[in-house]
Design an enzyme around this catalytic site. Sequence first.
Site, PDB file in Angstrom:
ATOM      1  N   ASP A   1     -45.861 -36.607  44.778  1.00  0.00           N
ATOM      2  CA  ASP A   1     -46.999 -35.924  45.403  1.00  0.00           C
ATOM      3  C   ASP A   1     -48.006 -35.512  44.330  1.00  0.00           C
ATOM      4  O   ASP A   1     -47.678 -34.755  43.422  1.00  0.00           O
ATOM      5  CB  ASP A   1     -46.509 -34.689  46.170  1.00  0.00           C
ATOM      6  CG  ASP A   1     -47.548 -34.177  47.153  1.00  0.00           C
ATOM      7  OD1 ASP A   1     -48.733 -34.068  46.768  1.00  0.00           O
ATOM      8  OD2 ASP A   1     -47.184 -33.870  48.297  1.00  0.00           O
TER       9      ASP A   1
ATOM     10  N   HIS B   1     -49.326 -37.759  49.185  1.00  0.00           N
ATOM     11  CA  HIS B   1     -49.333 -36.344  49.544  1.00  0.00           C
ATOM     12  C   HIS B   1     -48.589 -36.151  50.857  1.00  0.00           C
ATOM     13  O   HIS B   1     -49.054 -36.548  51.916  1.00  0.00           O
ATOM     14  CB  HIS B   1     -50.781 -35.866  49.677  1.00  0.00           C
ATOM     15  CG  HIS B   1     -50.924 -34.390  49.855  1.00  0.00           C
ATOM     16  ND1 HIS B   1     -50.144 -33.473  49.207  1.00  0.00           N
ATOM     17  CD2 HIS B   1     -51.782 -33.668  50.618  1.00  0.00           C
ATOM     18  CE1 HIS B   1     -50.505 -32.253  49.546  1.00  0.00           C
ATOM     19  NE2 HIS B   1     -51.500 -32.353  50.412  1.00  0.00           N
TER      20      HIS B   1
ATOM     21  N   SER C   1     -49.065 -29.016  53.291  1.00  0.00           N
ATOM     22  CA  SER C   1     -49.920 -28.643  52.174  1.00  0.00           C
ATOM     23  C   SER C   1     -50.190 -27.135  52.209  1.00  0.00           C
ATOM     24  O   SER C   1     -49.243 -26.349  52.148  1.00  0.00           O
ATOM     25  CB  SER C   1     -51.203 -29.482  52.224  1.00  0.00           C
ATOM     26  OG  SER C   1     -51.871 -29.476  50.996  1.00  0.00           O
TER      27      SER C   1
END
Length: 523
Positions: free
Chosen positions: A462, A492, A245
């Site tokens: 995602d 995610h 991320s």
Amino acid sequence: MTLRRPAEGPWGVVALVLALLVVLGGCAGGGSGGEERGDPGPASPSASAPTPSSSASPGLPRALTGQKLAWKKCAASEGHAAPGREWRCAKLTVPVDWAEPTGDTLRMAVIRGAATGERRGSLVFNFGGPGGSGVSLLPLFAAGYGTLHRAYDLVSFDPRGVGGSARVDCRDDAAVARAERTVDLTPDTPAEERAFLADARAFGKSCAKATGALLPQLTTANTARDLDLLRTVLDEAKLDYFGVSYGTELGGTYAHLFPRHVGRMVLDAVVDPAADTVEHAKGQARGFQRALDAYFRSLGEDPKAGTAKAAALLKKLDARPLPVGSRELTESLAVVGLVSPLYSEASWPQLTRALDAAEAGDGAPLLALADSYNDRDPDGHYGKQAQAQRAISCADDRTRPTAAEARARLTEFRAISPVFGPYLGWDTAGWCHDWPAKGDRTTPEVSAPGAPPILVVGNTGDPATPFEGAARMARELGEGVGVELVWHGEGHGAYGSGSRCVDDTVDAYLVRGKVPAPGKECR
């Protein structure tokens, strides 16, 4: 990187943590950067003090490059018990301002678990946020990194402003709760808009007062420089790195600043390096709407009808919040409650229960999802990750859309997502409104000519870091550098999410140096 939090924070590392715990079957417990003395425990071949690496960045004082990390038993951290004795913690001294490396310093918390097999070096993790504590999270997730742990010392750290590294602490629990009650994050009237902007301004002022000269130095570029110093002190000629991320933005920034120091680098759940504040918000609106559509399809419902029903619920809550004990489920909290279970397909049943309950007049399940995302415990205590996230992102981003500009874009944001669009559209103006420090850049620079191949992993489903960002990251890293791996999945992130194809490809790259063909797909 995730949907920005109500009142306090941007990209929800807490939701990422929950999703990863579901995926990895994580155990309880965590670490901290404390320096409690104790049994030295198991040591890796690099546990002794290193000599300064020959690949240290030139011009740095020996007081930095020649540091000896004093590895000790890890203490408990906020919300986490102390990890097992296989984990060791230390503090690394880094400059507050890298333009003045002999000036003021701060102490950065680091954690390490020695390789369990034949060791090839250190693998450094950043789990995202910004604002996630690697010292707390690495022991939680390590069970999912068995193959990597055999080959590597697993290492993580608290970035500057986070956890045990001069933690940002801008508001107490009472102030956070007050903003949660009184600030509408999708203002509909001039009075609500004034309160929205006033709260943003007050938050910035309190951060400046609490953080002082560190506030403008909480940039991703400075954290990347901290990371290179960590590599030097760990006595690693190259940095082997796994970023998730926001950790992909940090990894890309590191590769740009130190391309010849890059070893084997994986970037998973990729932040789009080409997107500015507005485009990032649009991308997230699309990503979360796609995930919501997929959720409704999984129930056999028409996504448009399901979205309209969710939007109608939010409108009803805006007019009349649902009482939940001494609190209320507001429209703003309900948006966050909808977001939280979209991070992992395994959490979709929780969303069904929460929506059904809210339609029946019970807001407690949806509020509980919002609380878990916002790191609020049953006693009303809020974690500090969100505050660090806001301070770091505003130190980075110099794009500051006005309220008038945000208002003018609302039609476009609603067209992208009637559920998430208004929240994210207003957030472009409120997040760093009247911030007391100028941002570092508009978008991160990640071009890395001269770096070896970097594995960029994109997930088509995602919600928080939409799939398009992976291709852009691979392209901007440069020809022969960015190598994209595509997973057709939900949630995610990709590694550890149930795809043996993804896990085996990443493991083969990190452990054996096997670079997959660009554009390889895992289904």
